[in-house]
Design a protein around this motif. Structure first.
Motif, PDB file in Angstrom:
ATOM      1  N   PRO A 223      -0.570   9.356  -1.481  1.00  0.00           N
ATOM      2  CA  PRO A 223      -0.512   7.929  -1.796  1.00  0.00           C
ATOM      3  C   PRO A 223      -0.880   7.598  -3.242  1.00  0.00           C
ATOM      4  CG  PRO A 223      -1.490   8.252   0.364  1.00  0.00           C
ATOM      5  CD  PRO A 223      -1.312   9.619  -0.222  1.00  0.00           C
ATOM      6  N   ARG A 224      -1.896   8.268  -3.789  1.00  0.00           N
ATOM      7  CA  ARG A 224      -2.314   7.966  -5.164  1.00  0.00           C
ATOM      8  C   ARG A 224      -1.199   8.287  -6.152  1.00  0.00           C
ATOM      9  NH1 ARG A 224      -5.137   4.409  -7.036  1.00  0.00           N
ATOM     10  NH2 ARG A 224      -3.268   4.102  -8.257  1.00  0.00           N
ATOM     11  N   ALA A 225      -0.504   9.393  -5.942  1.00  0.00           N
ATOM     12  CA  ALA A 225       0.587   9.777  -6.837  1.00  0.00           C
ATOM     13  C   ALA A 225       1.724   8.766  -6.769  1.00  0.00           C
ATOM     14  CB  ALA A 225       1.099  11.169  -6.481  1.00  0.00           C
ATOM     15  N   PHE A 226       2.036   8.270  -5.573  1.00  0.00           N
ATOM     16  CA  PHE A 226       3.095   7.270  -5.417  1.00  0.00           C
ATOM     17  C   PHE A 226       2.683   5.955  -6.071  1.00  0.00           C
ATOM     18  CE2 PHE A 226       5.858   4.827  -2.105  1.00  0.00           C
ATOM     19  CZ  PHE A 226       6.790   4.559  -3.088  1.00  0.00           C
ATOM     20  N   ALA A 227       1.436   5.568  -5.889  1.00  0.00           N
ATOM     21  CA  ALA A 227       0.954   4.335  -6.516  1.00  0.00           C
ATOM     22  C   ALA A 227       1.060   4.427  -8.035  1.00  0.00           C
ATOM     23  CB  ALA A 227      -0.499   4.078  -6.104  1.00  0.00           C
TER      24      ALA A 227
ATOM     25  N   ALA B  86       0.868  -1.169   0.000  1.00  0.00           N
ATOM     26  CA  ALA B  86       0.000   0.000   0.000  1.00  0.00           C
ATOM     27  C   ALA B  86       0.914   1.230   0.000  1.00  0.00           C
ATOM     28  CB  ALA B  86      -0.897   0.009   1.228  1.00  0.00           C
ATOM     29  N   PRO B  87       1.091   1.894  -1.139  1.00  0.00           N
ATOM     30  CA  PRO B  87       1.986   3.049  -1.194  1.00  0.00           C
ATOM     31  C   PRO B  87       1.488   4.186  -0.309  1.00  0.00           C
ATOM     32  CG  PRO B  87       1.488   2.227  -3.401  1.00  0.00           C
ATOM     33  CD  PRO B  87       0.533   1.553  -2.455  1.00  0.00           C
ATOM     34  N   ILE B  88       2.412   4.811   0.382  1.00  0.00           N
ATOM     35  CA  ILE B  88       2.064   5.928   1.269  1.00  0.00           C
ATOM     36  C   ILE B  88       2.550   7.251   0.685  1.00  0.00           C
ATOM     37  CG2 ILE B  88       2.450   6.953   3.555  1.00  0.00           C
ATOM     38  CD1 ILE B  88       2.661   4.028   4.603  1.00  0.00           C
ATOM     39  N   SER B  89       3.846   7.327   0.348  1.00  0.00           N
ATOM     40  CA  SER B  89       4.364   8.588  -0.186  1.00  0.00           C
ATOM     41  C   SER B  89       5.788   8.422  -0.684  1.00  0.00           C
ATOM     42  CB  SER B  89       4.357   9.671   0.900  1.00  0.00           C
ATOM     43  OG  SER B  89       4.853  10.901   0.413  1.00  0.00           O
ATOM     44  N   ILE B  90       6.119   9.125  -1.756  1.00  0.00           N
ATOM     45  CA  ILE B  90       7.533   9.353  -2.066  1.00  0.00           C
ATOM     46  C   ILE B  90       7.993  10.438  -1.111  1.00  0.00           C
ATOM     47  CG2 ILE B  90       9.201  10.203  -3.743  1.00  0.00           C
ATOM     48  CD1 ILE B  90       7.564   8.990  -5.944  1.00  0.00           C
ATOM     49  N   VAL B  91       8.883  10.088  -0.223  1.00  0.00           N
ATOM     50  CA  VAL B  91       9.310  11.021   0.823  1.00  0.00           C
ATOM     51  C   VAL B  91      10.279  12.058   0.270  1.00  0.00           C
ATOM     52  CG1 VAL B  91      10.400  11.222   3.089  1.00  0.00           C
ATOM     53  CG2 VAL B  91       8.999   9.212   2.541  1.00  0.00           C
ATOM     54  N   ALA B  92      11.220  11.605  -0.566  1.00  0.00           N
ATOM     55  CA  ALA B  92      12.233  12.512  -1.094  1.00  0.00           C
ATOM     56  C   ALA B  92      12.865  11.890  -2.327  1.00  0.00           C
ATOM     57  CB  ALA B  92      13.300  12.799  -0.032  1.00  0.00           C
TER      58      ALA B  92
END
Length: 324
Positions: free
Chosen positions: A298-302, A119-125
């Motif tokens: 999350p949607r963008a990371f997915a 479950a993708p959460i975020s691209i942190v950096a």
């Protein structure tokens, strides 16, 4: 009077019901320590980011966020461990884009799917790779690197397989005459130690892993592998400026939970990540060592993982990336 008491009681029950109906599914999360698994050894860019993020999240949540380095097999050991963990938000994975590349590189030998198992959460950096040599190396620029490779075997270390550093090395191998030997390590930390100890001639690692060493003169940066110069090391030329054909393949570092984690928990973690990354001191610290803080949704990371999963097989094949 009796009617008034009944009416007040009814109103109270309605309020309780409405509060219950609108309370987040993750109410009380987290109420115990959270484990943050990293797929590389301590000392590299991912480790620096992960430990900084764990510190900030722990402060926001008021529970310990425990960092666990599970290096090995190109990050697959850590990814597999998190993919099989309980989907409750208490085991998270901070990883890079090798998560996707490994589906091709280790085809048939990994037990997770980069799209379906998390479950993708975020691209942190994000951060670019950089080519570095020791300060006492006779190689002073890319022309010197070309010359060294034409005369002897040039051993170049990276943080392992499939990541943006490995892919950059493969493109470098295609553009240098002579033999450029890939030496994979279990993270940027061990690769940098090997470089300083004279085990290898050069290294390609994420910029934050060596930005302080560049600043204090222990290593010499030959090129930063992105389209524009980095504000962290503005004196270092880009790949294009030194005559290398690279695609500006800036590597991402993203946070994931096991597939099946409740959407509200995913959203709660993302909001905490966004708060942590935008906190002025932490944000400034990331920028100073070469990270570009992102904290996208999350949607963008997915969508990014799906996009990478579609493009990486051809990219890896065309660039000649392979296990050695």
């Amino acid at each position: 009077m009796k009617f008034s008491r009944l009416w007040s009681l009814a109103q109270g029950l309605v309020v309780v019901f409405l509060l219950g109906a609108t309370a987040p599914a993750s109410a009380g999360y987290p109420d115990k320590p959270v484990r943050l698994v990293l797929p590389l050894a301590p000392g590299g860019a991912m480790d620096v980011l992960g430990r900084g993020l764990a510190e900030r999240l722990g402060a926001l949540w008021n529970v310990p966020v425990i960092v666990e380095n599970r290096a090995g097999a190109g990050g697959n050991i850590a990814a597999d461990q998190v993919a099989r963990a309980a989907p409750d938000g208490y085991t998270l994975l901070l990883t890079g884009d090798m998560l996707v590349a490994n589906q091709t590189l280790f085809k048939g030998n990994i037990n997770y799917d980069p799209v379906k198992s998390f479950a993708p959460i975020s691209i942190v950096a994000a951060t670019p790779p950089v080519i570095v040599v020791r300060a006492d190396s006779p190689v002073r620029d890319i022309a010197g690197l070309r010359d060294a490779a034409s005369r002897n075997v040039l051993n170049v270390g990276t943080p392992g397989y499939g990541n943006s550093n490995h892919r950059a090395l493969t493109r470098l191998q295609q553009q240098l005459q002579g033999t450029v030997q890939h030496v994979p390590y279990k993270g940027a930390g061990p690769a940098v130690v090997a470089l300083l100890g004279g085990e290898i001639d050069a290294a390609i690692v994420a910029l934050p892993a060596v930005s302080s060493l560049i600043a204090n003169g222990q290593v010499r940066a030959l090129a930063v592998l992105q389209d524009n110069r980095s504000d962290t090391v503005p004196q270092v030329p880009t790949a294009a400026q030194v005559g290398l054909k690279m695609d500006g393949d800036t590597g991402w570092f993203g946070l994931l939970a096991p597939a099946g984690t409740p959407p509200q928990v995913v959203d709660d973690v993302w909001r905490a990540v966004r708060q942590a990354v935008t906190e002025p001191d932490f944000h400034a610290r990331l920028l100073a060592i070469g990270f570009e803080p992102i904290a996208d949704q999350p949607r963008a990371f997915a969508d990014r993982i799906v996009s990478d999963a579609l493009k990486f097989p051809a990219l890896l094949r065309d660039s000649g990336v392979a296990l050695q």
